[in-house]
Design a protein around this motif. Structure first.
Motif, mmCIF file in Angstrom:
data_model
loop_
_atom_site.group_PDB
_atom_site.id
_atom_site.type_symbol
_atom_site.label_atom_id
_atom_site.label_comp_id
_atom_site.label_asym_id
_atom_site.label_seq_id
_atom_site.Cartn_x
_atom_site.Cartn_y
_atom_site.Cartn_z
ATOM 1 N N ALA A 104 -25.093 -21.430 33.659
ATOM 2 C CA ALA A 104 -24.370 -22.729 33.452
ATOM 3 C C ALA A 104 -24.962 -23.984 33.237
ATOM 4 O O ALA A 104 -24.490 -24.945 32.996
ATOM 5 N N THR A 105 -26.558 -23.916 33.279
ATOM 6 C CA THR A 105 -27.140 -25.295 33.259
ATOM 7 C C THR A 105 -27.724 -25.601 31.750
ATOM 8 O O THR A 105 -28.104 -26.647 31.743
ATOM 9 N N ALA A 106 -27.462 -24.885 30.786
ATOM 10 C CA ALA A 106 -28.068 -24.955 29.441
ATOM 11 C C ALA A 106 -27.716 -24.299 28.612
ATOM 12 O O ALA A 106 -26.822 -23.099 28.783
ATOM 13 N N HIS A 154 -10.119 -26.662 33.682
ATOM 14 C CA HIS A 154 -10.681 -25.862 34.568
ATOM 15 C C HIS A 154 -11.334 -26.307 35.739
ATOM 16 O O HIS A 154 -12.325 -26.788 35.114
ATOM 17 N N ASP A 155 -11.052 -25.963 36.929
ATOM 18 C CA ASP A 155 -12.171 -25.943 37.907
ATOM 19 C C ASP A 155 -13.518 -24.984 37.425
ATOM 20 O O ASP A 155 -13.208 -24.147 36.905
ATOM 21 N N LEU A 156 -14.346 -25.346 38.316
ATOM 22 C CA LEU A 156 -15.817 -24.507 37.760
ATOM 23 C C LEU A 156 -16.400 -23.916 38.965
ATOM 24 O O LEU A 156 -16.426 -24.583 40.128
ATOM 25 N N VAL A 157 -16.921 -22.815 38.910
ATOM 26 C CA VAL A 157 -17.826 -22.191 39.488
ATOM 27 C C VAL A 157 -19.251 -22.179 38.795
ATOM 28 O O VAL A 157 -18.953 -21.055 37.944
ATOM 29 N N LEU A 158 -20.319 -22.817 39.064
ATOM 30 C CA LEU A 158 -21.531 -22.638 38.205
ATOM 31 C C LEU A 158 -22.788 -21.830 38.880
ATOM 32 O O LEU A 158 -22.663 -22.150 40.134
#
Length: 254
Positions: A9-11, A26-30
């Motif tokens: 999820a960082t790039a 949306h709430d997120l789980v990264l």
């Protein structure tokens, strides 16, 4: 608010999925390996869009770290509504040159992680009668490109089966098959001149790719191939002899 879990999820494509899902409420789980970068992305998305952004630092090659993500997906008290299996892995050298440990690591990220995370997420979605899994595959799935291509072909086949199996019970499953996308993927492979690897017309922008993919996901499609040019390539792959397809080996890394 619905919750989406995004791996890688960082790039690149994963970051763009996180941005657009956050923008839509949306709430997120990264999930990613780089803790500092992950925390920075989470803080930025939470501040910009007013959503909750949970962080899970995990290298999906490591079975124990992968298990922490599985446990989060299986947590009925904190349901995940959408799983984006995006984490990528690519190898620059040929199969006979690569150490088997690298080939295994690629397989673990592209196949095993998709299998296990989907298996962790789907039962809860079925109980709730809603949810979805979007697996980032590749146009390489339709072309003979070694073990990367083989892994993505598995993702397509698995996604198509799961779509047919669970759509009637409220759970959507889709494989997204991009081609060349302007992300960090090729830089991480050590490709110095990214633009030299393919004609400009084949490069896609991640924001348009993800926007179109989410639209296809909402429509309930099983396979999403972005842009007319890649639809033509995929269509041709079903008609062109395998010997000719071998000459297209430069195509297909996302």
């Amino acid at each position: 608010m619905p919750t989406a879990l995004v791996t890688g999820a960082t790039a690149g494509i994963g970051l763009e999925f996180a941005r657009q899902l956050a923008a839509s409420g949306h709430d997120l789980v990264l999930v990613a390996r780089d803790a500092a970068r992950l925390e920075s992305v989470a803080a930025d998305l939470a501040r910009t869009h007013g959503v909750a952004a949970e962080v899970l630092v995990a290298d999906l090659v490591d079975p124990e770290q992968l298990a922490t993500v599985e446990q989060r997906l299986a947590d009925r008290a904190r349901p995940v509504d959408v799983l984006i299996n995006n984490a990528g892995f690519g190898l620059k050298e040929r199969f006979d040159v690569n150490p088997i440990e690298l080939e295994q690591a690629q397989h673990d990220v592209l196949v095993r992680a998709v299998l296990r995370l989907t298996h962790a997420a789907v039962p809860g979605m079925l109980e709730r009668g809603r949810g979805g899994v979007l697996n980032v595959s590749s146009v390489a799935a339709f072309l003979p490109r070694g073990t990367y291509s083989a892994a993505k072909a598995w993702v397509n086949s698995f996604s198509l089966w799961a779509h047919q199996e669970y759509a009637a019970r409220g759970v959507r499953v889709m494989a997204l098959c991009p081609g060349f996308v302007r992300t960090e993927f090729h830089q991480r492979l050590g490709v110095a001149d990214r633009d030299a690897t393919a004609p400009r017309v084949l490069w896609l922008e991640p924001d348009r790719l993800v926007r179109d993919a989410l639209a296809d996901f909402e429509r309930g499609r099983a396979i999403s191939v972005p842009s007319r040019r890649y639809k033509v390539i995929v269509g041709a792959s079903r008609l062109v002899p395998r010997s000719a397809l071998q000459r297209l080996q430069g195509l297909g890394r996302k």
